[in-house]
Design a protein around this motif. Structure first.
Motif, mmCIF file in Angstrom:
data_model
loop_
_atom_site.group_PDB
_atom_site.id
_atom_site.type_symbol
_atom_site.label_atom_id
_atom_site.label_comp_id
_atom_site.label_asym_id
_atom_site.label_seq_id
_atom_site.Cartn_x
_atom_site.Cartn_y
_atom_site.Cartn_z
ATOM 1 N N GLY A 86 52.340 26.324 52.424
ATOM 2 C CA GLY A 86 53.336 26.436 51.380
ATOM 3 C C GLY A 86 53.120 27.663 50.518
ATOM 4 O O GLY A 86 52.472 28.631 50.928
ATOM 5 N N VAL A 132 46.919 20.061 45.026
ATOM 6 C CA VAL A 132 45.938 20.949 44.402
ATOM 7 C C VAL A 132 44.728 21.053 45.317
ATOM 8 O O VAL A 132 44.204 20.043 45.792
ATOM 9 C CB VAL A 132 45.513 20.420 43.014
ATOM 10 N N THR A 187 48.392 16.189 51.698
ATOM 11 C CA THR A 187 49.515 17.111 51.812
ATOM 12 C C THR A 187 50.865 16.463 52.109
ATOM 13 O O THR A 187 51.859 17.179 52.231
ATOM 14 C CB THR A 187 49.218 18.126 52.938
ATOM 15 N N GLN A 230 55.158 16.991 47.826
ATOM 16 C CA GLN A 230 55.748 18.283 47.474
ATOM 17 C C GLN A 230 54.698 19.255 46.928
ATOM 18 O O GLN A 230 54.833 20.471 47.087
ATOM 19 C CB GLN A 230 56.861 18.081 46.443
ATOM 20 N N TYR A 231 53.651 18.716 46.294
ATOM 21 C CA TYR A 231 52.609 19.562 45.716
ATOM 22 C C TYR A 231 51.234 19.002 46.057
ATOM 23 O O TYR A 231 51.048 17.782 46.155
ATOM 24 C CB TYR A 231 52.739 19.620 44.191
ATOM 25 N N VAL A 266 53.354 15.670 39.191
ATOM 26 C CA VAL A 266 52.837 16.911 39.767
ATOM 27 C C VAL A 266 51.407 17.088 39.296
ATOM 28 O O VAL A 266 51.130 17.027 38.099
ATOM 29 C CB VAL A 266 53.696 18.119 39.344
ATOM 30 N N ALA A 269 52.099 27.848 43.582
ATOM 31 C CA ALA A 269 52.966 27.603 42.422
ATOM 32 C C ALA A 269 52.246 27.840 41.102
ATOM 33 O O ALA A 269 52.886 28.139 40.093
ATOM 34 C CB ALA A 269 53.503 26.176 42.466
ATOM 35 N N LEU A 316 47.619 25.296 42.831
ATOM 36 C CA LEU A 316 48.674 24.308 43.074
ATOM 37 C C LEU A 316 49.596 24.878 44.137
ATOM 38 O O LEU A 316 50.176 25.951 43.957
ATOM 39 C CB LEU A 316 49.450 24.017 41.790
ATOM 40 N N ILE A 317 49.722 24.168 45.244
ATOM 41 C CA ILE A 317 50.543 24.636 46.362
ATOM 42 C C ILE A 317 51.826 23.838 46.415
ATOM 43 O O ILE A 317 51.808 22.602 46.456
ATOM 44 C CB ILE A 317 49.792 24.484 47.707
ATOM 45 N N ARG A 318 52.951 24.523 46.396
ATOM 46 C CA ARG A 318 54.262 23.902 46.650
ATOM 47 C C ARG A 318 54.451 23.887 48.162
ATOM 48 O O ARG A 318 54.674 24.917 48.790
ATOM 49 C CB ARG A 318 55.377 24.700 45.975
ATOM 50 N N LEU A 319 54.279 22.719 48.744
ATOM 51 C CA LEU A 319 54.259 22.607 50.197
ATOM 52 C C LEU A 319 55.642 22.791 50.802
ATOM 53 O O LEU A 319 56.644 22.339 50.244
ATOM 54 C CB LEU A 319 53.682 21.250 50.600
#
Length: 313
Positions: free
Chosen positions: A51, A102, A96, A99-100, A8, A54, A17-20
């Protein structure tokens, strides 16, 4: 292209930090993959995504839990300040299809509330490209006649929806009867077969052409324009080389305009247009993230109408 585990990514100052939840596919992903060599460092493809925030770095206005859509163009703030080569997620920086991801916090904007995750992920690169082509570069006004050759791709379907939203008349072309039918269902005023006599079918001359097809349609599309008309070119799916008569341009005072992607300013304006008119992206199909290679293979076949997306659990 393979599916693999990566750590991650860590978030730094001014980043998020994006949790897609979903990621959109573009032909650019195929071009990036084709340009790579075995000695290159691993790269996560993908420009488009949506997303939930996070984690955030210092100096950001975002909060954990915010639902966001990702602006994939990094460092291009103003529409008039065109960079030599804009930096896009999915090459050179990781993208993208994960799962994550930045991103700079300014590249994470509120997700339009009327869109689900797949629709939001389908929006970014193609929609901002269509917006810049129509309005910033093409100068589209209500009541004008727009020609969109090769309907079915993401940019063309967004351009159809946006042009109709502002009161333009829209003609589309395609080799596929099914794509012509679907375009009519989405509001196209006229749908013309690629092999037809465009001049005879159009009914009136064209004010603006937005063309992503390239050499296969360029000459014919140019011939449909009224004196003083504009042709905006943004792709070369069928090839980049065209034969161009300068007399055709200067006697009829035609403008040929290049464009590509869009700025943060245009991305925000595009989201406002989408929200105001409740524009919904056309999602042709969705694949789970683990089937990313199969999704890219489907994209390469070019049979879709609208966008392909990856869903992320």
């Amino acid at each position: 292209m393979t599916v693999a585990e990566r750590p991650v990514p860590s978030v730094g100052p001014g980043e998020a930090l994006i949790r897609l939840r979903a990621a959109g596919l573009n032909h650019r992903d195929l071009f990036v993959a084709e340009a790579r060599s075995p000695g290159d460092a691993p790269l996560v493809l993908g420009a488009d995504g949506a997303g939930i925030v996070a984690a955030v770095g210092t100096g950001t206005a975002l909060s954990v839990g915010d639902e966001v859509i990702v602006d994939p163009t990094v460092g291009w703030e103003r529409a008039a300040e065109v960079p030599e080569l804009p930096e896009i997620l999915g090459g050179p920086r990781d993208g993208t299809f994960a799962q994550y991801v930045v991103v700079p916090a300014r590249n994470a904007l509120p997700k339009p509330g009327h869109l689900d995750w797949a629709e939001a992920a389908a929006l970014p690169l193609a929609a901002v490209t269509a917006y810049r082509a129509l309005f910033t570069r093409g100068g589209l006004r209500s009541g004008e006649h727009v020609l969109l050759p090769g309907i079915g791709g993401g940019v063309a379907t967004f351009a159809l929806a946006m042009a109709k939203a502002v009161g333009a008349e829209v003609t589309v072309t395609s080799r596929s009867e099914d794509k012509l039918r679907r375009a009519r269902d989405l509001g196209a005023d006229r749908a013309v077969g690629s092999a037809a006599d465009w001049g005879a079918e159009l009914g009136r001359s064209v004010d603006l052409v937005v063309d992503s097809v390239g050499s296969a349609t360029f000459d014919t599309a140019l011939g449909t324009l009224r004196a003083g008309g504009r042709l905006v070119t943004l792709g070369a799916t069928t090839g980049p080389d065209v034969a161009l008569s300068l007399r055709e341009l200067f006697f009829r005072q035609i403008s040929v305009i290049g464009t590509s992607m869009g700025s943060a300013e245009e991305f925000s304006d595009m989201l406002r247009l989408v929200a105001e008119h409740r524009i919904r992206p056309v999602v042709h199909g969705a694949f789970p993230l683990a089937e990313g290679p199969q999704a890219l293979a489907a994209l390469a076949q070019g049979r879709q109408f609208g966008k392909l997306v990856l869903t992320v659990d």
